[in-house]
Enzyme design. Structure first.
Site, PDB file in Angstrom:
ATOM      1  N   TYR A  21       7.001  -4.488   5.961  1.00 35.43           N
ATOM      2  CA  TYR A  21       6.362  -4.543   4.648  1.00 35.43           C
ATOM      3  C   TYR A  21       6.640  -3.269   3.848  1.00 35.43           C
ATOM      4  O   TYR A  21       6.995  -3.318   2.676  1.00 35.43           O
ATOM      5  CB  TYR A  21       4.848  -4.744   4.810  1.00 35.43           C
ATOM      6  CG  TYR A  21       4.103  -4.632   3.510  1.00 35.43           C
ATOM      7  CD1 TYR A  21       4.108  -5.681   2.594  1.00 35.43           C
ATOM      8  CD2 TYR A  21       3.411  -3.465   3.183  1.00 35.43           C
ATOM      9  CE1 TYR A  21       3.433  -5.577   1.389  1.00 35.43           C
ATOM     10  CE2 TYR A  21       2.734  -3.353   1.984  1.00 35.43           C
ATOM     11  CZ  TYR A  21       2.751  -4.403   1.087  1.00 35.43           C
ATOM     12  OH  TYR A  21       2.090  -4.293  -0.107  1.00 35.43           O
ATOM     13  N   HIS A 120       2.360   2.746  -5.943  1.00 38.02           N
ATOM     14  CA  HIS A 120       1.613   3.106  -4.743  1.00 38.02           C
ATOM     15  C   HIS A 120       2.592   3.432  -3.622  1.00 38.02           C
ATOM     16  O   HIS A 120       3.668   2.877  -3.546  1.00 38.02           O
ATOM     17  CB  HIS A 120       0.636   1.997  -4.332  1.00 38.02           C
ATOM     18  CG  HIS A 120       1.240   0.645  -4.183  1.00 38.02           C
ATOM     19  ND1 HIS A 120       1.613  -0.136  -5.253  1.00 38.02           N
ATOM     20  CD2 HIS A 120       1.538  -0.073  -3.082  1.00 38.02           C
ATOM     21  CE1 HIS A 120       2.096  -1.280  -4.815  1.00 38.02           C
ATOM     22  NE2 HIS A 120       2.077  -1.264  -3.503  1.00 38.02           N
TER      23      HIS A 120
END
Length: 132
Positions: A21, A120
């Protein structure tokens, strides 16, 4: 305002999933916003982190499959779009934070995700002091 969230990693499967991820090319401009610390290759991070874990277990004389034990963390640091942080600045902030957090002694991968309206950075880190 910056928000930081930590997820405990308690299995090899969860570590593999987190790394996949985190390194995702669609989120990181084809991996140009990905780097690692104390690793030979970010694409071998899972193997290298698990090798380090097994070596630490051997040195401590404790052999465990680690089920239920925290052996890494997935840390997410999100920046408010109003902060005007560039992906490069977010990466630098994240790297400095992780080097301070780990004292530069542990492996980690850091990636900046730019696929949403807020930048982020996400990273798993290896915390050897919690290896059992």
């Amino acid at each position: 305002m910056t928000i930081t969230k930590t997820i405990q990693i308690k299995s090899e499967w969860q570590l593999a999933y987190s790394l996949d991820y985190i390194i995702n090319a669609d989120k990181t401009r084809n991996e140009t916003l990905v780097s690692g610390h104390a690793l030979n290759n970010i694409h071998n991070a899972e193997f290298e982190m698990l090798r380090t874990r097994r070596f630490a277990q051997k040195m401590k004389g404790t052999f465990s499959n680690g089920k239920g034990k925290v052996f890494a963390h997935h840390i997410i640091q999100s920046f408010d779009p109003k902060d005007n942080i560039t992906p490069e600045q977010a990466h630098e902030i994240g790297e400095k934070m992780m080097l301070q957090f780990t004292e530069g002694k542990h492996e980690f991968v850091i990636a900046i995700h730019v696929d949403q309206d807020h930048i982020h950075n996400v990273r798993p880190d290896r915390v050897l002091s919690q290896v059992v």
